[in-house]
Design a protein around this motif. Structure first.
Motif, PDB file in Angstrom:
ATOM      1  N   MET A 179       0.843  -1.182   0.000  1.00 43.72           N
ATOM      2  CA  MET A 179       0.000   0.000   0.000  1.00 43.72           C
ATOM      3  C   MET A 179       0.888   1.245   0.000  1.00 43.72           C
ATOM      4  N   ASN A 180       0.507   2.213  -0.787  1.00 43.75           N
ATOM      5  CA  ASN A 180       1.258   3.458  -0.885  1.00 43.75           C
ATOM      6  C   ASN A 180       0.948   4.331   0.329  1.00 43.75           C
ATOM      7  N   THR A 181       1.964   4.859   0.983  1.00 41.16           N
ATOM      8  CA  THR A 181       1.724   5.759   2.102  1.00 41.16           C
ATOM      9  C   THR A 181       1.941   7.183   1.642  1.00 41.16           C
ATOM     10  N   TYR A 182       1.146   8.071   2.184  1.00 42.67           N
ATOM     11  CA  TYR A 182       1.209   9.478   1.798  1.00 42.67           C
ATOM     12  C   TYR A 182       2.391  10.131   2.494  1.00 42.67           C
ATOM     13  N   VAL A 183       3.262  10.693   1.716  1.00 48.47           N
ATOM     14  CA  VAL A 183       4.388  11.445   2.245  1.00 48.47           C
ATOM     15  C   VAL A 183       4.072  12.909   2.012  1.00 48.47           C
ATOM     16  N   THR A 184       4.034  13.670   3.066  1.00 45.65           N
ATOM     17  CA  THR A 184       3.671  15.070   2.915  1.00 45.65           C
ATOM     18  C   THR A 184       4.736  15.801   2.124  1.00 45.65           C
ATOM     19  N   ALA A 185       4.291  16.679   1.267  1.00 46.87           N
ATOM     20  CA  ALA A 185       5.212  17.513   0.508  1.00 46.87           C
ATOM     21  C   ALA A 185       5.835  18.515   1.464  1.00 46.87           C
ATOM     22  N   SER A 186       6.933  19.096   1.042  1.00 43.31           N
ATOM     23  CA  SER A 186       7.620  20.050   1.908  1.00 43.31           C
ATOM     24  C   SER A 186       6.758  21.268   2.181  1.00 43.31           C
ATOM     25  N   ALA A 187       5.820  21.562   1.292  1.00 41.96           N
ATOM     26  CA  ALA A 187       4.947  22.713   1.474  1.00 41.96           C
ATOM     27  C   ALA A 187       3.523  22.235   1.741  1.00 41.96           C
ATOM     28  N   ASP A 188       2.804  22.986   2.536  1.00 38.81           N
ATOM     29  CA  ASP A 188       1.408  22.694   2.837  1.00 38.81           C
ATOM     30  C   ASP A 188       0.563  23.019   1.606  1.00 38.81           C
ATOM     31  N   PRO A 189      -0.262  22.073   1.121  1.00 39.81           N
ATOM     32  CA  PRO A 189      -1.052  22.337  -0.082  1.00 39.81           C
ATOM     33  C   PRO A 189      -2.232  23.276   0.147  1.00 39.81           C
ATOM     34  N   GLN A 190      -2.600  23.539   1.394  1.00 38.98           N
ATOM     35  CA  GLN A 190      -3.792  24.346   1.689  1.00 38.98           C
ATOM     36  C   GLN A 190      -3.755  25.727   1.023  1.00 38.98           C
ATOM     37  N   PRO A 191      -2.667  26.491   1.103  1.00 36.91           N
ATOM     38  CA  PRO A 191      -2.675  27.816   0.453  1.00 36.91           C
ATOM     39  C   PRO A 191      -2.835  27.742  -1.065  1.00 36.91           C
ATOM     40  N   VAL A 192      -2.297  26.702  -1.681  1.00 41.74           N
ATOM     41  CA  VAL A 192      -2.439  26.544  -3.136  1.00 41.74           C
ATOM     42  C   VAL A 192      -3.898  26.268  -3.481  1.00 41.74           C
ATOM     43  N   PHE A 193      -4.521  25.332  -2.761  1.00 40.22           N
ATOM     44  CA  PHE A 193      -5.915  25.009  -3.040  1.00 40.22           C
ATOM     45  C   PHE A 193      -6.835  26.191  -2.734  1.00 40.22           C
ATOM     46  N   ARG A 194      -6.517  26.934  -1.703  1.00 36.83           N
ATOM     47  CA  ARG A 194      -7.304  28.143  -1.388  1.00 36.83           C
ATOM     48  C   ARG A 194      -7.211  29.118  -2.552  1.00 36.83           C
ATOM     49  N   ALA A 195      -6.006  29.300  -3.085  1.00 31.80           N
ATOM     50  CA  ALA A 195      -5.812  30.232  -4.194  1.00 31.80           C
ATOM     51  C   ALA A 195      -6.555  29.761  -5.439  1.00 31.80           C
ATOM     52  N   LEU A 220      -4.638  38.896  -5.564  1.00 28.81           N
ATOM     53  CA  LEU A 220      -3.206  38.747  -5.827  1.00 28.81           C
ATOM     54  C   LEU A 220      -2.454  38.331  -4.562  1.00 28.81           C
ATOM     55  N   ASN A 221      -2.851  38.879  -3.422  1.00 19.83           N
ATOM     56  CA  ASN A 221      -2.221  38.487  -2.154  1.00 19.83           C
ATOM     57  C   ASN A 221      -2.423  36.997  -1.871  1.00 19.83           C
ATOM     58  N   ILE A 222      -3.628  36.505  -2.124  1.00 21.97           N
ATOM     59  CA  ILE A 222      -3.916  35.091  -1.890  1.00 21.97           C
ATOM     60  C   ILE A 222      -3.133  34.217  -2.865  1.00 21.97           C
ATOM     61  N   LEU A 223      -3.018  34.676  -4.114  1.00 19.88           N
ATOM     62  CA  LEU A 223      -2.210  33.934  -5.091  1.00 19.88           C
ATOM     63  C   LEU A 223      -0.737  33.915  -4.686  1.00 19.88           C
ATOM     64  N   GLU A 224      -0.271  35.018  -4.131  1.00 16.21           N
ATOM     65  CA  GLU A 224       1.122  35.074  -3.668  1.00 16.21           C
ATOM     66  C   GLU A 224       1.328  34.163  -2.456  1.00 16.21           C
TER      67      GLU A 224
END
Length: 123
Positions: free
Chosen positions: A1-17, A55-59
């Motif tokens: 089974m593949n285990t999730y390895v977190t990326a070095s960056a949190d994906p939440q700000p990208v998905f919010r943007a 633009l701030n949220i995208l940044e």
């Protein structure tokens, strides 16, 4: 089974943007051309202040970077900013690939067992 390895960056700000259609449209414009806040605003029927917030949220999501040139702030698209989201999505692609492969194997094994049973019962 593949285990999730977190990326070095949190994906939440990208998905919010990416969650807002106006921000996605802004990214499409910036993908083709670097722009000031005023130039971005010309493409929309919303205020300069609203564009600035977008633009701030995208940044924050690292999907754009801002270059200060004197009094101007030039907004640039960052394609590599999408990598965090892509890694997160890829995990789920792998998750389903593994599940579907297991299902395929189970179906093939079941089919083989039935064929073997039929051969024994019908010589």
């Amino acid at each position: 089974m593949n285990t999730y390895v977190t990326a070095s960056a949190d994906p939440q700000p990208v998905f919010r943007a990416l969650a807002d259609p106006t921000r996605r449209q802004i990214l499409q414009h910036l993908q083709h051309e670097d722009m000031t806040i005023g130039e971005v605003t010309e493409h929309f029927d919303i205020t300069r202040a609203a564009i600035k917030k977008h633009l701030n949220i995208l940044e924050e999501g690292q999907l754009i970077y801002v270059e200060v040139r004197g009094r101007e702030r030039i907004n640039h698209f960052r394609g590599d900013g999408l990598e965090t989201a892509a890694q997160w999505i890829d995990y789920f692609g792998n998750f389903w690939d593994e599940r579907l492969m297991s299902l395929k194997d189970a179906i093939e094994n079941d089919k083989q067992r039935k064929q073997n049973r039929n051969k024994r019962n019908n010589p």
